[in-house]
Design a protein around this motif. Structure first.
Motif, short mmCIF file in Angstrom:
data_model
loop_
_atom_site.label_atom_id
_atom_site.label_comp_id
_atom_site.label_asym_id
_atom_site.label_seq_id
_atom_site.Cartn_x
_atom_site.Cartn_y
_atom_site.Cartn_z
N ASP A 1 0.85 -1.12 -0.13
CA ASP A 1 0.04 0.01 0.06
C ASP A 1 0.83 1.14 -0.19
O ASP A 1 2.08 1.31 0.59
CB ASP A 1 -0.88 0.19 1.34
CG ASP A 1 -1.93 -1.03 1.17
OD1 ASP A 1 -2.39 -1.48 0.09
OD2 ASP A 1 -2.57 -1.39 2.44
N ARG B 1 1.04 5.71 -0.40
CA ARG B 1 0.43 7.04 -0.39
C ARG B 1 1.21 7.96 -1.40
O ARG B 1 2.46 7.83 -1.38
CB ARG B 1 0.44 7.96 0.84
CG ARG B 1 -0.13 9.14 0.75
CD ARG B 1 -0.23 9.93 2.19
NE ARG B 1 -0.39 11.10 2.20
CZ ARG B 1 -1.59 11.84 1.93
NH1 ARG B 1 -2.72 11.11 1.99
NH2 ARG B 1 -1.92 12.97 2.08
N SER C 1 1.68 11.69 -3.57
CA SER C 1 1.30 13.08 -3.49
C SER C 1 1.96 13.61 -5.07
O SER C 1 3.27 13.71 -5.24
CB SER C 1 1.80 13.91 -2.45
OG SER C 1 1.36 13.77 -1.27
N PRO D 1 -3.56 14.55 -3.63
CA PRO D 1 -3.21 13.52 -2.75
C PRO D 1 -3.90 12.26 -3.11
O PRO D 1 -5.17 12.33 -3.34
CB PRO D 1 -3.65 14.20 -1.51
CG PRO D 1 -4.98 14.83 -1.86
CD PRO D 1 -4.40 15.55 -3.17
N ILE D 2 -3.18 11.12 -3.26
CA ILE D 2 -3.62 9.81 -3.37
C ILE D 2 -3.65 9.08 -2.10
O ILE D 2 -2.40 8.59 -1.87
CB ILE D 2 -3.06 9.00 -4.58
CG1 ILE D 2 -2.68 9.83 -5.60
CG2 ILE D 2 -3.74 7.50 -4.78
CD1 ILE D 2 -4.03 10.23 -6.49
N ASP D 3 -4.70 9.28 -1.24
CA ASP D 3 -4.36 8.69 0.16
C ASP D 3 -4.31 7.19 0.18
O ASP D 3 -3.37 6.79 0.86
CB ASP D 3 -5.94 9.07 0.78
CG ASP D 3 -6.01 10.34 1.18
OD1 ASP D 3 -5.26 11.03 1.07
OD2 ASP D 3 -7.26 10.36 1.54
N LEU D 4 -4.70 6.39 -0.75
CA LEU D 4 -4.35 4.86 -0.64
C LEU D 4 -4.30 4.66 -1.94
O LEU D 4 -5.13 4.65 -2.97
CB LEU D 4 -5.50 4.25 0.16
CG LEU D 4 -5.13 2.51 0.29
CD1 LEU D 4 -3.92 2.27 0.89
CD2 LEU D 4 -6.23 1.89 0.79
N ARG E 1 -7.99 5.06 -3.30
CA ARG E 1 -8.74 5.98 -2.11
C ARG E 1 -8.28 7.39 -2.56
O ARG E 1 -7.15 7.61 -2.26
CB ARG E 1 -9.05 5.61 -0.60
CG ARG E 1 -9.76 6.47 0.17
CD ARG E 1 -9.89 6.18 1.41
NE ARG E 1 -8.83 6.20 2.19
CZ ARG E 1 -8.23 5.30 2.88
NH1 ARG E 1 -8.78 4.08 2.93
NH2 ARG E 1 -6.99 5.29 3.42
N LEU E 2 -9.17 8.18 -2.96
CA LEU E 2 -8.66 9.74 -3.12
C LEU E 2 -9.91 10.57 -2.47
O LEU E 2 -11.19 10.17 -2.61
CB LEU E 2 -8.79 9.99 -4.78
CG LEU E 2 -7.93 9.48 -5.61
CD1 LEU E 2 -7.85 8.14 -6.12
CD2 LEU E 2 -7.77 10.32 -6.76
N PRO E 3 -9.48 11.51 -1.98
CA PRO E 3 -10.41 12.35 -1.38
C PRO E 3 -11.34 13.07 -2.56
O PRO E 3 -10.93 13.00 -3.61
CB PRO E 3 -9.75 13.81 -0.53
CG PRO E 3 -8.20 13.15 -0.31
CD PRO E 3 -8.15 12.20 -1.55
N ALA F 1 -9.86 15.69 -4.57
CA ALA F 1 -8.66 15.19 -5.20
C ALA F 1 -9.36 14.43 -6.55
O ALA F 1 -8.60 14.57 -7.76
CB ALA F 1 -7.61 14.40 -4.64
N GLN F 2 -10.26 13.73 -6.43
CA GLN F 2 -10.91 12.99 -7.74
C GLN F 2 -11.25 14.00 -8.67
O GLN F 2 -11.16 14.00 -9.74
CB GLN F 2 -11.86 12.12 -7.22
CG GLN F 2 -12.58 11.46 -8.33
CD GLN F 2 -11.57 10.40 -8.71
OE1 GLN F 2 -11.33 9.60 -8.19
NE2 GLN F 2 -11.29 10.23 -10.29
#
Length: 126
Positions: free
Chosen positions: A53, A55, A57, A68-71, A88-90, A93-94
């Motif tokens: 996994d 993260r 940026s 940010p790509i959180d995951l 997962r992206l906020p 961010a998407q």
């Protein structure tokens, strides 16, 4: 039995943006070499672990702060290059990613249109 052919769902646009990435056993910097709605490829100065996994940026041109790509999950590794599937992206961010890719698609279509507008070369009849 023949091996299954891998086909990407989304087109990856060839781009060059600086990135910072980190996973449990590593942190690094690199260059994003292509980008799609669901993933990217990164070239860096270290090897990473497939399946980790991570993260990520992405430092997009003229768009602070970093995207940010959180995951993400590292899906493949080839030396110092690896592919990340976005998990997962906020929401913001998407939306930024969608805008960036829409702009890239428009530029790509314009370049294809302008290359098709070139006059055809004719050859003399013999």
């Amino acid at each position: 039995m023949a091996p299954r052919r891998y086909v990407r769902t989304y087109y990856r646009f060839p781009l060059n943006y600086p990135v910072i990435f980190g996973g449990a056993p590593f942190v690094g910097e690199g260059v994003l070499t292509n980008l799609s709605l669901k993933g990217c490829s990164v070239l860096c100065d270290r090897e990473v672990l497939c399946g980790s996994d991570v993260r990520v940026s992405v430092l997009l041109d003229h768009q602070p702060p970093a995207l940010p790509i959180d995951l993400g999950t590292i899906k493949w590794v080839n030396g110092h290059q690896f592919g990340v599937e976005f998990v997962r992206l906020p929401v913001e961010a998407q939306q930024r990613l969608n805008r960036t890719l829409r702009t890239e698609l428009i530029e790509w279509l314009k370049s294809r249109q302008s290359s098709s507008d070139l006059p055809e070369t004719s050859t003399p009849d013999n």
